[in-house]
Design a protein around this motif. Sequence first.
Motif, mmCIF file in Angstrom:
data_model
loop_
_atom_site.group_PDB
_atom_site.id
_atom_site.type_symbol
_atom_site.label_atom_id
_atom_site.label_comp_id
_atom_site.label_asym_id
_atom_site.label_seq_id
_atom_site.Cartn_x
_atom_site.Cartn_y
_atom_site.Cartn_z
ATOM 1 N N LEU A 28 -11.803 -29.921 5.273
ATOM 2 C CA LEU A 28 -10.818 -28.870 5.005
ATOM 3 C C LEU A 28 -10.063 -29.133 3.709
ATOM 4 C CD1 LEU A 28 -9.415 -28.261 8.589
ATOM 5 C CD2 LEU A 28 -11.056 -26.874 7.317
ATOM 6 N N LEU A 29 -9.866 -30.381 3.353
ATOM 7 C CA LEU A 29 -9.213 -30.729 2.101
ATOM 8 C C LEU A 29 -10.055 -30.308 0.905
ATOM 9 C CD1 LEU A 29 -6.733 -32.127 0.863
ATOM 10 C CD2 LEU A 29 -8.039 -34.251 0.944
ATOM 11 N N VAL A 30 -11.344 -30.536 0.967
ATOM 12 C CA VAL A 30 -12.233 -30.097 -0.116
ATOM 13 C C VAL A 30 -12.236 -28.574 -0.190
ATOM 14 C CG1 VAL A 30 -14.630 -30.023 -0.905
ATOM 15 C CG2 VAL A 30 -13.678 -32.145 -0.055
ATOM 16 N N ARG A 31 -12.241 -27.932 0.961
ATOM 17 C CA ARG A 31 -12.233 -26.465 0.967
ATOM 18 C C ARG A 31 -10.947 -25.909 0.363
ATOM 19 N NH1 ARG A 31 -12.352 -22.933 6.343
ATOM 20 N NH2 ARG A 31 -10.139 -23.338 6.133
ATOM 21 N N SER A 32 -9.810 -26.515 0.681
ATOM 22 C CA SER A 32 -8.551 -26.019 0.122
ATOM 23 C C SER A 32 -8.462 -26.307 -1.376
ATOM 24 C CB SER A 32 -7.362 -26.636 0.855
ATOM 25 O OG SER A 32 -7.257 -28.012 0.568
ATOM 26 N N CYS A 33 -8.991 -27.436 -1.823
ATOM 27 C CA CYS A 33 -9.015 -27.724 -3.262
ATOM 28 C C CYS A 33 -9.897 -26.723 -3.991
ATOM 29 C CB CYS A 33 -9.508 -29.141 -3.522
ATOM 30 S SG CYS A 33 -8.356 -30.435 -3.046
ATOM 31 N N ARG A 34 -11.016 -26.391 -3.392
ATOM 32 C CA ARG A 34 -11.927 -25.409 -3.999
ATOM 33 C C ARG A 34 -11.276 -24.040 -4.066
ATOM 34 N NH1 ARG A 34 -15.705 -22.955 -6.613
ATOM 35 N NH2 ARG A 34 -17.380 -21.933 -5.511
ATOM 36 N N LYS A 35 -10.589 -23.663 -2.992
ATOM 37 C CA LYS A 35 -9.933 -22.353 -2.958
ATOM 38 C C LYS A 35 -8.797 -22.278 -3.972
ATOM 39 C CE LYS A 35 -9.339 -20.344 0.991
ATOM 40 N NZ LYS A 35 -8.819 -19.971 2.331
ATOM 41 N N ALA A 36 -8.024 -23.350 -4.086
ATOM 42 C CA ALA A 36 -6.920 -23.364 -5.053
ATOM 43 C C ALA A 36 -7.444 -23.310 -6.474
ATOM 44 C CB ALA A 36 -6.065 -24.614 -4.857
ATOM 45 N N GLU A 37 -8.544 -23.988 -6.719
ATOM 46 C CA GLU A 37 -9.119 -23.975 -8.061
ATOM 47 C C GLU A 37 -9.683 -22.602 -8.404
ATOM 48 O OE1 GLU A 37 -12.956 -25.987 -10.209
ATOM 49 O OE2 GLU A 37 -11.823 -27.204 -8.790
#
Length: 97
Positions: free
Chosen positions: A21-30
């Motif tokens: 979920l952390l990778v997913r949120s970083c991807r979404k924020a980027e």
Amino acid sequence: MFVLYLLLGVYLAAINIYAFLLVRSCRKAERELGKKTGNGRLLVAGLLGGAVAAYAAMFALKYKTDELLPMTMLPLLAVMNGLLLFALVRGAMLAFA
């Protein structure tokens, strides 16, 4: 003995879900905000046991990073996590045998 294995399994499942979920949120924020996020939290999650899920999520979600550190450290952390897990399980089996 069974309770310890159960707690270890729950911990590993939780930290791997958190790393994904952390990778997913970083991807979404980027993608949405256009700002780069630091990879420090990702490396800490990998160090705590979520390296496999974080590395898999990077490929599954096509997370692109310009930094070489996460792409080299996450597989190394995954191997270290596996060896530590093996040592814990093997040591527990030898202690109760």
